[in-house]
Design an enzyme around this catalytic site. Structure first.
Site: not given
Length: 317
Positions: A203-206, A271
Site C-alpha cells: 500500500n502507499r504507506a508500505e 487481503d
C-alpha cells in the site's frame, strides 16, 4: 472498465470456478466483541463496555483465502497455527467458507488472535495474542508447499510479519521454477527477500517506507520502477487509498482511480485486493484487467465492518 454483458460475466464466472489459488502466510483469528458504554470504571478512568454479542472471522492470509472462495474460486490455505481452541475455530470458519486448509499445528505457540472491543461501531480497544512458529513446523510447511504447487495456478504469499513466511525466498524460487505466478503482499522495510516474485502489492504507506517520500507523480513513478527493477519483479502494484491503484510493468504503467463510494473500514482491504487479483489471474485474465477487478472489489469491501469479503452478486452487479 468496459461493462460486461451477461454472457461475458457467465464465462468469467465459469473460469473463476476452475481457478486454483494457493495462499500461504500468517493467519489469525479476528474476534469482535460488540457492546455498549454507559459509564466510566470506578477503578480507573476507562470506559466500561457491556458486551452484547461477539463474532469471529478469519484474518490475515486466511482472509485472503476466504475472499477467493467467496467469489467462487478454489482456495487452498497453507499456514501454521497453535494447537489450541482459536485454531479449531479458525479451521471451522474456513471450512464453512469453502476453503481447503492445511494448517500445521505447533503446540509450542498460541494461534494469533486479534480481539477488538467495539461500542456504537467505534473500536475502543484491540488486544493481540501472537507468537513465532518453531523452525521444525516451518520446515514441514515448506515441504507441503512444494507438494501443493503441482495442483495450483497462482500462489499468493501474505506476509503479516508473524513469522509464517520465514522461508519466503525458497517458496518464491520453487514456485517460479514450477512456472507458477507468485503474488506477495509484503511487510517491513526490507523487500530483498521477495526478490524474483511475479508481483508485489504494497500500500502507499508500505511503499513509502521502502522507497522514500516522492516529490510528485513523476518521482513516484520513477521510484516504483526502480524498486521493480531492483527486485527483479514482473510488476509492482501500489494501492494508494483515495488515489486508486498504480501498476508498474516493464513496458507500461497503469493508473486507475478508486471506486470506493463509502469508506467505512479499511481493515482487510489489502487481503481483498491481492485475493481478487490472484483469482482473476488464475482465471486467465491479463494483469491490467485483473487489477481493475481487484480495485472494484476493494471499493466494495471498505464499505463493510472489519475483515469482510465480496460476493459475486456485488462484484459483477
Amino acid at each position: 472498465m468496459t461493462p460486461l454483458d451477461a454472457a461475458d460475466i457467465a464465462q468469467l464466472q465459469q473460469a473463476i470456478a476452475g481457478a486454483r489459488v494457493l495462499v500461504v502466510g500468517d493467519v489469525m483469528l479476528d474476534r469482535y466483541w460488540f457492546g455498549d458504554v454507559e459509564r466510566i470504571s470506578p477503578e480507573a478512568p476507562v470506559p466500561v463496555a457491556r458486551i452484547r454479542r461477539s463474532e469471529e472471522r478469519a484474518g490475515g492470509a486466511a482472509n485472503v483465502a476466504r475472499n477467493i472462495a467467496a467469489l467462487g474460486g478454489q482456495a487452498t490455505l497453507l499456514a501454521v497455527v497453535g494447537d489450541d481452541e482459536p485454531a479449531a475455530s479458525l479451521e471451522r470458519l474456513l471450512r464453512d467458507n469453502g476453503v481447503t486448509t492445511y494448517l500445521h499445528r505447533d503446540p509450542q505457540i498460541a494461534t494469533t488472535v486479534k480481539l477488538r472491543v467495539l461500542a456504537k461501531q467505534q473500536q475502543l480497544l484491540r488486544i493481540d495474542f501472537e507468537e513465532i512458529p518453531s523452525h521444525e513446523v516451518l520446515i514441514s510447511k515448506l515441504d507441503e508447499f512444494r507438494r501443493q504447487l503441482a495442483t495450483t495456478d497462482v500462489v499468493i504469499l501474505s506476509d503479516y510479519g508473524k513469522g509464517g513466511l520465514k522461508h519466503v525466498e525458497a517458496m518464491i524460487e520453487a514456485a517460479r521454477a514450477a512456472g507458477k505466478p507468485v503474488l506477495v503482499d509484503p511487510k517491513g522495510d526490507d523487500y530483498g527477500h521477495y526478490r524474483g516474485a511475479t508481483l508485489l502489492t504494497p500500500n502507499r504507506a508500505e511503499f513509502k517506507q521502502v522507497a522514500g517520500q516522492w516529490r510528485d507523480d513523476a518521482d513516484f513513478d520513477q521510484r516504483a520502477q526502480a524498486l521493480r527493477a531492483q527486485l527483479q519483479l514482473d510488476a509492482l502494484l501500489v494501492t494508494r487509498s483515495e488515489e486508486g491503484m498504480s501498476l508498474f510493468g516493464a513496458d507500461a504503467v497503469h493508473h486507475i482511480p478508486t471506486v470506493a463510494r463509502e469508506v467505512y473500514d479499511v481493515s482487510g482491504a489489502g487481503d481483498t485486493v491481492i485475493g481478487t487479483l490472484g483469482l482473476m489471474l488464475a482465471a486467465g485474465l491479463p494483469l491490467p484487467t485483473a487489477m481493475e477487478w481487484s480495485n472494484r472489489a476493494a471499493g466494495i469491501v471498505v464499505g463493510k465492518l472489519g475483515t469482510a469479503v465480496v460476493h459475486p452478486e456485488e462484484l459483477f452487479a
